[in-house]
Motif scaffolding. Structure first.
Motif, short mmCIF file in Angstrom:
data_model
loop_
_atom_site.label_atom_id
_atom_site.label_comp_id
_atom_site.label_asym_id
_atom_site.label_seq_id
_atom_site.Cartn_x
_atom_site.Cartn_y
_atom_site.Cartn_z
N LEU A 53 1.41 8.74 5.34
CA LEU A 53 1.57 7.65 4.56
C LEU A 53 1.77 8.10 2.93
O LEU A 53 0.93 9.03 2.61
CB LEU A 53 0.51 6.54 4.65
N ARG A 75 1.19 6.73 -0.54
CA ARG A 75 0.43 5.66 -1.21
C ARG A 75 1.41 5.20 -2.18
O ARG A 75 1.74 5.97 -3.37
CB ARG A 75 -0.90 6.09 -1.57
N LEU A 107 -9.67 3.40 2.49
CA LEU A 107 -9.04 2.77 1.55
C LEU A 107 -8.50 1.22 1.94
O LEU A 107 -8.84 0.59 1.02
CB LEU A 107 -7.63 3.57 1.44
N GLN A 154 2.57 11.55 -6.14
CA GLN A 154 2.31 10.58 -5.14
C GLN A 154 1.00 11.09 -4.16
O GLN A 154 1.09 12.17 -3.97
CB GLN A 154 3.22 10.22 -4.37
N GLU A 155 0.28 10.21 -3.85
CA GLU A 155 -0.65 10.51 -2.67
C GLU A 155 -0.08 10.48 -1.34
O GLU A 155 0.13 9.65 -0.94
CB GLU A 155 -1.89 9.62 -2.94
N LEU A 157 -7.28 6.67 5.57
CA LEU A 157 -6.85 5.17 5.45
C LEU A 157 -7.85 3.88 5.84
O LEU A 157 -7.63 2.84 5.30
CB LEU A 157 -5.73 5.30 6.84
N ARG A 181 0.85 -1.26 0.04
CA ARG A 181 -0.13 -0.08 -0.11
C ARG A 181 1.04 1.22 0.03
O ARG A 181 0.25 2.46 -0.39
CB ARG A 181 -0.98 0.16 1.16
N GLY A 182 2.07 1.12 0.42
CA GLY A 182 2.86 2.50 0.42
C GLY A 182 3.85 2.32 1.89
O GLY A 182 3.97 1.28 2.34
N ILE A 235 -0.95 10.74 2.52
CA ILE A 235 -2.20 10.84 3.77
C ILE A 235 -1.64 11.26 5.01
O ILE A 235 -0.73 10.22 5.72
CB ILE A 235 -2.88 9.47 3.68
#
Ligand code: G4P
Length: 530
Positions: A192, A194, A220, A206-207, A217, A182-183, A209
């Motif tokens: 995080l 992702r 997802l 990049q995403e 989180l 997931r990352g 969080i």
């Protein structure tokens, strides 16, 4: 306005000079390529496509490398990142070239160690780390290939700590692996990043969080977050805090997880280099330590490489600047030859391109055109008698004798071997009768030398087994002892490329017997070049 000195100090501070060390296939080439992308030193499309075609990336030149898919020679690449000038020195990963690798590692201030997360610590990782340890080189760890089914990250860290005796401090922590990767969660930044697969992806999209408690989180990854939160709390609890002093002493390594091929986690490594890796460090120059911010120009040759570009049939001496500033055309003192020499147009390397270097300070590597005047270990200064230490030759364990198939080509063979010896591709010894012995650390070196002699010097040679099994450099308490020893042992003596006397032993037993008979003579397993 800043004075010249503060300008120099400022420029030195911006430098980061490092090498990537890894067991073959762990992902060193991939990581190199992605790092260069960040620096804008290579174009994405070309690199990725070229990679598929040639198997190995921009840092490989030689034919043998491409045939074998291993990186034989080292190369140097410079790029800019976040206001810093980064010098990346590539090291050959194959064990046959550990000597070459050692020399490259004498020229860096830090190393990035790449571990294949499915395999953990491998044989070559151990060897390379031993070399880094000799100089207490600070090490950043990148655990690669998290997009595959790999080993438990806690296991991997324990393995590094147990086998390599290197304290690990995870800075990021992986969430899942393989299909459910997931990352990575940044333990320092509390967010995080992702994971999204894709070779052509840039890290900028990049995403992120923020925060481990972020409801996004749970949205997802509803099934996983309970376990993830638990394991991150656990890892925070058990791991040591990052201690920059321990890192700089080579005792502790910050650890990052990612996937090189997906350009994931690579930026973290680059940021760690800029933030934590040391700027160019003072160097031992025999007579004294040289500070990188001293005004007079100094440095040493750590590598000589031929055929970097088939279009240019020349040799380049790779020179690490240790202090002062290089300017094109400057005159320097060649201390071994005790003469002045001019460096008209040194080079720097940006991936495959060689670019004329206009300015270089401590930490930078310049490529000097070399027609044989520069040897590995040579020191250049503006006049002061210094000799940078720490570039040894190791006593080879593998030997062949060499003679030309065509006796009329003896001269070419001598010339070729002499030059390849100076380059450090192989060690060459010659006895009183003019017989040549080749000494290597790994078998592949013989193969490469044979191929290069045939293509570059147009001489086919016969390589035969010899009765030599190991070599030792000699030193004597006085001239009389030397003369007596030389008379008695004449048949077992030869000279290396720099004219130093070497004892060629038929076996360890033979060596021990001779040592016993000659307790006043010293037999050395390494020779330092200065
Ligand atoms: P090296 O220089 O350390 O020898 O390793 P290199 O980068 O060449 O990588 C070895 C293999 O591992 C390559 O695959 C490369 O694509 C793959 N690899 C590198 N990083 C990752 C990663 O993060 N995830 C995965 N899944 N694979 C990775 P190859 O099949 O040998 O070559 P290629 O055809 O893919 O180029």
């Amino acid at each position: 306005m800043a004075t010249l000195d503060t300008l120099l100090a400022k420029d030195v501070k911006k430098r980061r000079t490092f090498a990537i060390i890894a067991h073959p296939d762990a992902g060193k080439t991939t990581l190199t390529e992605k790092l260069l992308l960040f620096g804008g030193a290579i174009q994405m499309a070309g690199a990725v496509k070229g990679r598929k075609a040639a198997r190995h990336a921009t840092s490989d030149w030689m034919e043998v490398e491409q045939q074998r898919g291993i990186s034989v020679t080292s190369s140097v690449m410079q790029f800019e990142y976040d206001g810093h000038v980064i010098n990346l020195l590539d090291t050959p990963g194959h064990e046959d070239f550990s000597e070459d690798t050692y020399r490259v590692l004498t020229a860096v201030d830090a190393a990035v160690m790449v571990i294949d997360a499915a395999k953990g610590v491998e044989a070559q990782t151990i060897k390379l780390l031993e070399v880094c340890r000799l100089r207490n080189t600070p090490i950043i760890t990148f655990i690669n290939k998290m997009d595959r089914e790999v080993r438990d990250p806690i296991d991997l860290l324990s393995e590094i700590e147990d086998i390599l005796k290197l304290e690990c401090v995870p800075i990021t922590w992986p969430i899942g692996m393989g299909k459910t990767f997931r990352g990575v969660f940044s333990l320092t930044k509390d967010h995080l990043v992702r994971f999204a697969p894709g070779e052509d992806r840039l890290s900028s999209n990049q995403e992120l969080i923020e925060g481990l408690d972020n409801p996004r989180l749970d949205e997802l990854f509803p099934m996983e977050m309970g376990y993830v939160r638990e394991s991150i709390e656990l890892i925070k609890g058990v791991s040591n805090p990052f201690d920059i002093k321990k890192f700089l002493a080579g005792e502790q390594s910050p650890v990052f997880f990612g996937s090189g091929v997906n350009n994931f986690g690579v930026k973290d490594v680059l940021e760690a280099l800029v933030q934590w890796a040391p700027e160019p460090q003072p160097r031992d120059a025999g007579a004294r330590m040289v500070e990188p911010t001293e005004k007079p120009f100094t440095g040493f040759v750590f590598k000589i490489q031929a055929n970097m570009d088939p279009k240019h049939r020349d040799r380049i001496a790779f020179f690490r600047v240790c202090s002062g500033r290089y300017t094109p055309g400057m005159k320097v003192r060649h201390l071994r030859e005790d003469r002045e020499m001019k460096i008209p147009n040194a080079l720097t390397f940006m991936a495959n391109d060689r670019v004329t270097m206009m300015d270089a300070v401590a930490g930078d590597i310049i490529g000097i055109y070399n027609h044989g005047q520069l040897h590995i270990g040579d020191t250049l200064t503006e006049g002061e008698k210094l000799g940078f230490t720490g570039i040894p030759y190791f006593a080879p364990e593998l030997f062949r004798s060499a003679r030309p198939k065509d006796p009329f080509k003896a001269k070419q063979l001598h010339k070729g071997l002499k030059e390849l010896g100076e380059e450090g591709a192989i060690q060459v010894f010659e006895n009183d009768l003019g017989h040549l012995f080749l000494g290597a650390v790994g078998f592949l070196q013989f193969e490469i030398v044979a191929q290069r002699l045939a293509t570059e010097y147009k001489v086919d040679a016969l390589y035969e087994n010899t009765d030599v099994s190991t070599a030792r450099w000699l030193s004597f308490p006085d001239e009389l002892t030397q003369k007596q020893f030389m008379d008695e042992q004449a048949s077992r003596l030869a000279r290396d490329a720099d004219g130093n006397l070497v004892y060629l032993a038929t076996s360890i037993y033979n060596l021990q017997t001779t040592q016993k008979h000659w307790p006043q003579v010293q037999f050395h397993t390494t020779r330092e070049k200065n």
